[in-house]
Write a protein that holds these residues in place. Structure first.
Motif, PDB file in Angstrom:
ATOM      1  N   ALA A   1      33.366  39.750  48.329  1.00 49.46           N
ATOM      2  CA  ALA A   1      34.473  40.698  48.439  1.00 49.46           C
ATOM      3  C   ALA A   1      35.787  40.078  47.986  1.00 49.46           C
ATOM      4  CB  ALA A   1      34.597  41.186  49.878  1.00 49.46           C
ATOM      5  N   ALA A   2      35.961  38.775  48.204  1.00 44.77           N
ATOM      6  CA  ALA A   2      37.236  38.126  47.883  1.00 44.77           C
ATOM      7  C   ALA A   2      37.415  37.875  46.394  1.00 44.77           C
ATOM      8  CB  ALA A   2      37.355  36.812  48.643  1.00 44.77           C
ATOM      9  N   VAL A   3      36.359  37.571  45.660  1.00 45.01           N
ATOM     10  CA  VAL A   3      36.476  37.248  44.232  1.00 45.01           C
ATOM     11  C   VAL A   3      37.077  38.409  43.438  1.00 45.01           C
ATOM     12  CG1 VAL A   3      35.118  36.764  42.148  1.00 45.01           C
ATOM     13  CG2 VAL A   3      34.772  35.414  44.210  1.00 45.01           C
ATOM     14  N   PRO A   4      36.586  39.631  43.560  1.00 41.20           N
ATOM     15  CA  PRO A   4      37.217  40.722  42.800  1.00 41.20           C
ATOM     16  C   PRO A   4      38.669  40.964  43.210  1.00 41.20           C
ATOM     17  CG  PRO A   4      35.086  41.419  43.651  1.00 41.20           C
ATOM     18  CD  PRO A   4      35.380  40.094  44.240  1.00 41.20           C
ATOM     19  N   VAL A   5      38.966  40.777  44.481  1.00 38.28           N
ATOM     20  CA  VAL A   5      40.349  40.976  44.931  1.00 38.28           C
ATOM     21  C   VAL A   5      41.263  39.932  44.309  1.00 38.28           C
ATOM     22  CG1 VAL A   5      41.865  40.901  46.955  1.00 38.28           C
ATOM     23  CG2 VAL A   5      39.696  42.130  47.070  1.00 38.28           C
ATOM     24  N   VAL A   6      40.825  38.669  44.289  1.00 37.33           N
ATOM     25  CA  VAL A   6      41.634  37.602  43.693  1.00 37.33           C
ATOM     26  C   VAL A   6      41.802  37.832  42.192  1.00 37.33           C
ATOM     27  CG1 VAL A   6      41.649  35.131  43.159  1.00 37.33           C
ATOM     28  CG2 VAL A   6      41.105  35.897  45.469  1.00 37.33           C
ATOM     29  N   LEU A   7      40.737  38.227  41.503  1.00 46.67           N
ATOM     30  CA  LEU A   7      40.833  38.520  40.071  1.00 46.67           C
ATOM     31  C   LEU A   7      41.787  39.682  39.807  1.00 46.67           C
ATOM     32  CD1 LEU A   7      37.138  38.122  38.891  1.00 46.67           C
ATOM     33  CD2 LEU A   7      39.075  36.668  38.320  1.00 46.67           C
ATOM     34  N   ALA A   8      41.690  40.717  40.603  1.00 46.27           N
ATOM     35  CA  ALA A   8      42.580  41.871  40.421  1.00 46.27           C
ATOM     36  C   ALA A   8      44.034  41.468  40.646  1.00 46.27           C
ATOM     37  CB  ALA A   8      42.180  42.996  41.374  1.00 46.27           C
TER      38      ALA A   8
ATOM     39  N   TRP B   1      50.028  41.013  34.303  1.00 49.23           N
ATOM     40  CA  TRP B   1      50.512  42.267  33.734  1.00 49.23           C
ATOM     41  C   TRP B   1      51.984  42.477  34.064  1.00 49.23           C
ATOM     42  CZ3 TRP B   1      51.654  46.871  36.603  1.00 49.23           C
ATOM     43  CH2 TRP B   1      51.915  47.983  35.808  1.00 49.23           C
ATOM     44  N   ARG B   2      52.368  42.190  35.312  1.00 48.78           N
ATOM     45  CA  ARG B   2      53.771  42.351  35.712  1.00 48.78           C
ATOM     46  C   ARG B   2      54.668  41.335  35.010  1.00 48.78           C
ATOM     47  NH1 ARG B   2      56.095  46.396  37.842  1.00 48.78           N
ATOM     48  NH2 ARG B   2      57.353  45.137  39.205  1.00 48.78           N
TER      49      ARG B   2
END
Length: 166
Positions: free
Chosen positions: A47-54, A61-62
């Motif tokens: 669950a943490a890997v996609p959150v960190v990548l996002a 992007w910002r």
């Protein structure tokens, strides 16, 4: 309403039927079934890997903005008369400088360098906040040797002075 675990009997009012210490603390006894901590850790990482990548992509992007730069001979042709400073800024990024010409504000875009022999800087001129003119300025990165007046190409050293006593 959830049903109680079958190995833990309850009375009709929902209270445990067996209140002895052995029955109440079955989860803490050595022989009891426990969820594997490896299984829990695996789900946490999954669950943490996609959150960190996002979050990383969002930060990039910002930092770089939502646009791309078209400060190239072909890309500058995207500009059209009547575009606003915000539209041009979204395409070209931040300007190098501002130059005032009467009623016009001219912003300069490009990548000056002293590696290439020639580089181009574009001027985008606005009247009342809208593009009126786009100009191309070509600059030479050659240097002039003050002693000899000779032109020195970028990246080259000036010629060594000749020794007349040789």
């Amino acid at each position: 309403m959830s049903t109680p675990h079958p190995s833990f009997p309850v009375t009709p009012d929902g209270a445990p039927a067996d209140t002895s210490p052995d029955a109440l603390f079955t989860a803490f006894r050595e022989g009891s079934k426990k969820k594997s901590s490896l299984f829990t850790f695996t789900w946490f990482v999954a669950a943490a890997v996609p959150v960190v990548l996002a979050l990383g992509f969002f930060t990039l992007w910002r930092a770089n903005g939502t646009s791309f730069s078209v400060v190239t001979p072909h890309g500058i042709k995207v500009l059209r008369a009547g575009m606003t400073t915000q539209e041009v800024g979204g395409l070209l990024g931040n300007p190098l400088t501002l130059q005032k010409k009467g009623d016009q504000d001219c912003y300069r875009y490009g990548r000056p360098n002293f590696v290439n022999e020639v580089f181009v800087v574009y001027s985008v001129c606005y009247e009342q906040g809208q593009v009126r003119d786009v100009l191309t300025h070509q600059y030479s990165a050659w240097q002039i040797d003050p002693a000899t007046g000779a032109f020195i190409a970028p990246g080259q050293q000036p010629p060594a002075p000749k020794n007349p006593a040789g």
